[in-house]
Design a protein around this motif. Structure first.
Motif, PDB file in Angstrom:
ATOM      1  N   SER A  19     -12.252   9.532  -2.235  1.00  0.00           N
ATOM      2  CA  SER A  19     -12.951   8.674  -1.385  1.00  0.00           C
ATOM      3  C   SER A  19     -12.246   8.465   0.038  1.00  0.00           C
ATOM      4  O   SER A  19     -12.982   8.189   0.876  1.00  0.00           O
ATOM      5  CB  SER A  19     -12.953   7.071  -2.242  1.00  0.00           C
ATOM      6  OG  SER A  19     -13.490   6.159  -1.470  1.00  0.00           O
ATOM      7  N   LEU A  20     -11.084   8.287  -0.094  1.00  0.00           N
ATOM      8  CA  LEU A  20     -10.046   8.356   1.151  1.00  0.00           C
ATOM      9  C   LEU A  20     -10.505   9.626   2.413  1.00  0.00           C
ATOM     10  O   LEU A  20     -11.010   9.265   3.269  1.00  0.00           O
ATOM     11  CB  LEU A  20      -8.893   8.349   0.984  1.00  0.00           C
ATOM     12  CG  LEU A  20      -7.992   7.154   0.299  1.00  0.00           C
ATOM     13  CD1 LEU A  20      -6.725   7.329  -0.126  1.00  0.00           C
ATOM     14  CD2 LEU A  20      -8.078   5.829   1.152  1.00  0.00           C
ATOM     15  N   PRO A  39      -2.737   6.687   3.659  1.00  0.00           N
ATOM     16  CA  PRO A  39      -2.468   5.234   3.443  1.00  0.00           C
ATOM     17  C   PRO A  39      -1.070   4.945   2.847  1.00  0.00           C
ATOM     18  O   PRO A  39      -0.813   3.533   2.432  1.00  0.00           O
ATOM     19  CB  PRO A  39      -3.629   5.032   2.278  1.00  0.00           C
ATOM     20  CG  PRO A  39      -3.543   6.111   1.601  1.00  0.00           C
ATOM     21  CD  PRO A  39      -3.471   7.164   2.681  1.00  0.00           C
ATOM     22  N   GLY A  40      -0.202   5.890   3.033  1.00  0.00           N
ATOM     23  CA  GLY A  40       1.015   5.670   2.423  1.00  0.00           C
ATOM     24  C   GLY A  40       1.336   6.283   1.018  1.00  0.00           C
ATOM     25  O   GLY A  40       0.312   6.916   0.572  1.00  0.00           O
ATOM     26  N   GLY A 100      -0.439   8.681  -3.862  1.00  0.00           N
ATOM     27  CA  GLY A 100       0.102   9.803  -4.444  1.00  0.00           C
ATOM     28  C   GLY A 100       0.569  11.039  -3.984  1.00  0.00           C
ATOM     29  O   GLY A 100       1.187  12.206  -4.360  1.00  0.00           O
ATOM     30  N   LEU A 101       0.376  11.141  -2.618  1.00  0.00           N
ATOM     31  CA  LEU A 101       0.590  12.342  -1.548  1.00  0.00           C
ATOM     32  C   LEU A 101       1.711  11.818  -0.623  1.00  0.00           C
ATOM     33  O   LEU A 101       1.497  10.546  -0.156  1.00  0.00           O
ATOM     34  CB  LEU A 101      -0.712  12.885  -1.078  1.00  0.00           C
ATOM     35  CG  LEU A 101      -1.789  13.043  -1.956  1.00  0.00           C
ATOM     36  CD1 LEU A 101      -2.905  13.779  -1.193  1.00  0.00           C
ATOM     37  CD2 LEU A 101      -1.506  14.068  -3.161  1.00  0.00           C
ATOM     38  N   SER A 102       2.331  12.848  -0.122  1.00  0.00           N
ATOM     39  CA  SER A 102       3.177  12.365   1.108  1.00  0.00           C
ATOM     40  C   SER A 102       2.229  12.568   2.216  1.00  0.00           C
ATOM     41  O   SER A 102       1.199  13.065   2.210  1.00  0.00           O
ATOM     42  CB  SER A 102       4.216  13.584   1.135  1.00  0.00           C
ATOM     43  OG  SER A 102       3.639  14.726   1.393  1.00  0.00           O
ATOM     44  N   GLU A 103       2.607  12.123   3.725  1.00  0.00           N
ATOM     45  CA  GLU A 103       1.748  12.419   4.631  1.00  0.00           C
ATOM     46  C   GLU A 103       1.601  13.790   4.956  1.00  0.00           C
ATOM     47  O   GLU A 103       0.313  14.153   5.403  1.00  0.00           O
ATOM     48  CB  GLU A 103       2.528  11.685   5.773  1.00  0.00           C
ATOM     49  CG  GLU A 103       1.639  11.550   7.236  1.00  0.00           C
ATOM     50  CD  GLU A 103       2.363  10.898   7.980  1.00  0.00           C
ATOM     51  OE1 GLU A 103       1.669  10.430   9.264  1.00  0.00           O
ATOM     52  OE2 GLU A 103       3.626  10.454   7.878  1.00  0.00           O
ATOM     53  N   GLY A 104       2.237  14.890   4.616  1.00  0.00           N
ATOM     54  CA  GLY A 104       2.041  16.040   5.248  1.00  0.00           C
ATOM     55  C   GLY A 104       1.207  16.570   3.922  1.00  0.00           C
ATOM     56  O   GLY A 104       0.133  17.332   4.354  1.00  0.00           O
ATOM     57  N   GLU A 105       1.329  16.236   2.553  1.00  0.00           N
ATOM     58  CA  GLU A 105       0.330  16.761   1.510  1.00  0.00           C
ATOM     59  C   GLU A 105      -1.040  16.163   1.993  1.00  0.00           C
ATOM     60  O   GLU A 105      -1.996  16.913   1.772  1.00  0.00           O
ATOM     61  CB  GLU A 105       0.874  16.452   0.428  1.00  0.00           C
ATOM     62  CG  GLU A 105       2.031  17.002  -0.083  1.00  0.00           C
ATOM     63  CD  GLU A 105       2.598  16.274  -1.265  1.00  0.00           C
ATOM     64  OE1 GLU A 105       3.585  16.879  -1.885  1.00  0.00           O
ATOM     65  OE2 GLU A 105       2.410  15.086  -1.634  1.00  0.00           O
TER      66      GLU A 105
END
Length: 362
Positions: free
Chosen positions: A29-30, A38-39, A43-48
């Protein structure tokens, strides 16, 4: 069955498997809305997060049909399918899902006509606790691999049950294969030794009764043109009452005129227009789609067949006889206008219950 490929069901319980896919749906959805990272709570890092978004942006150079808009639309549809209430209602209709079973290796041969068109098969296999060996289409543009990587970031244990081999599918206990009528014959022969679901070419139709509102006809444009009409759930044939004014449809679908500026679509439009004009075939055109009166249900890309009728019951009788070639019917009393490209978990391709097939494997 191949005992070497079998084992106990994976460690994750059913509720845990459902939770992983709910979380995946939230990510979809994101990405569908092109939201910024969103942080870490997602469930993910910014790089992922950025890496998956790069796959979306990089799809169209690898497959000209996979525009950013269409890839994000596909992700939005899957995010709706993966909402907790939808998933839980679905799995509750299969009480045996929660039972322990022997884990089998399921081969999934995916098509590549629509972004992530084979995701539902992978979802079924993993919810059943089986392993998946996935042969992606050369047109997949890296999307399925990226989704499997997302699953791995959310649940390494679940992702370990998925293998995408670089060449041959390898040894499997059962197969779910999607392709054309020609490839279906090959699949049936090649995998004759294992249980299998083999899907063939299908299309969808719309049956109008003349009472449609302008809003419904506008929504019909989504059913016709989303994914450039390449999916089995895309409407390729219209049945309209004898006195129906086709100008109403032309006006309603005008927002899709941008298709004329897409190279691959325009090439198909120009090609079929030239062929039919040389053959003196009567056409109605609006600059981006050719309307041709024809009794066939499969229309070529860049065109839309239509057929006038006086007896709706006869139309439905004809479609009943052709049901092996029809994925869905759009119209009053059937699939609502504008929703053909948003199937729910229970909307199985070709009407074959994939989950039941997987749960009944010995």
């Amino acid at each position: 069955m191949n005992s070497a490929a079998s084992g106990k069901v994976q460690e994750l319980g059913l509720s845990e498997r459902v939770n992983v896919f709910v979380k995946l749906g939230e990510l979809f959805s994101l990405f569908a809305a092109n939201k910024p990272w969103p942080g870490h709570a997602c469930g993910l890092s910014e790089g992922e997060y950025a890496a998956f978004n790069d796959v979306i942006l990089g799809a169209v150079p690898r497959n000209g049909w996979f525009t950013e808009t269409n890839v994000r639309h596909a992700l939005e549809g899957l995010s709706v399918m993966l909402r907790r209430e939808a998933l839980e209602e679905w799995v509750q209709s299969y009480p045996q899902l929660g039972a322990e079973r022997v884990q089998r290796t399921i081969g999934i041969i995916m098509a590549g006509n629509v972004p992530l068109v084979g995701f539902h098969d992978l979802l079924c296999v993993l919810l059943c606790g089986h392993r998946a060996r996935v042969k992606v289409s050369s047109d997949d543009a890296g999307l399925t691999q990226a989704v499997v990587q997302l699953i791995g970031l959310l649940s390494p244990g679940m992702a370990s049950a998925v293998i995408i081999p670089p060449d041959k599918l390898g040894e499997v206990d059962a197969v779910i294969a999607t392709g054309s009528d020609n490839t279906a014959r090959y699949f049936d022969h090649y995998f004759a030794h294992v249980p299998r679901i083999v899907r063939r070419s299908r299309t969808s139709v719309a049956v109008l009764d003349g009472t449609e509102t302008d809003e419904e006809l506008s929504a019909l444009g989504e059913d016709i043109f989303r994914y450039f009409g390449l999916g089995c759930r895309n409407v390729g044939k219209l049945y309209v009452p004898q006195d129906f004014d086709l100008d109403r449809i032309f006006k309603a679908i005008f927002p899709w005129e941008h298709l004329a500026r897409h190279n691959k679509w325009a090439n198909n439009y120009d090609y079929h227009k030239a062929i039919w004009l040389m053959d003196r075939v009567p056409l109605i055109e609006n600059g981006f789609v050719l309307f041709k009166e024809d009794s066939a249900i499969y229309s070529p890309l860049g065109s839309l067949f239509y057929e006038r009728y006086t007896n709706r019951a006869e139309v439905l009788s004809t479609l009943k006889a052709e049901e092996h070639r029809i994925q869905c019917i759009i119209g009053h009393g059937h699939v609502p206008f504008g929703t053909a490209q948003c199937p729910g978990p229970l909307d199985y391709a070709d009407g074959v219950d994939t989950m039941k097939f997987l749960l009944e494997l010995a």
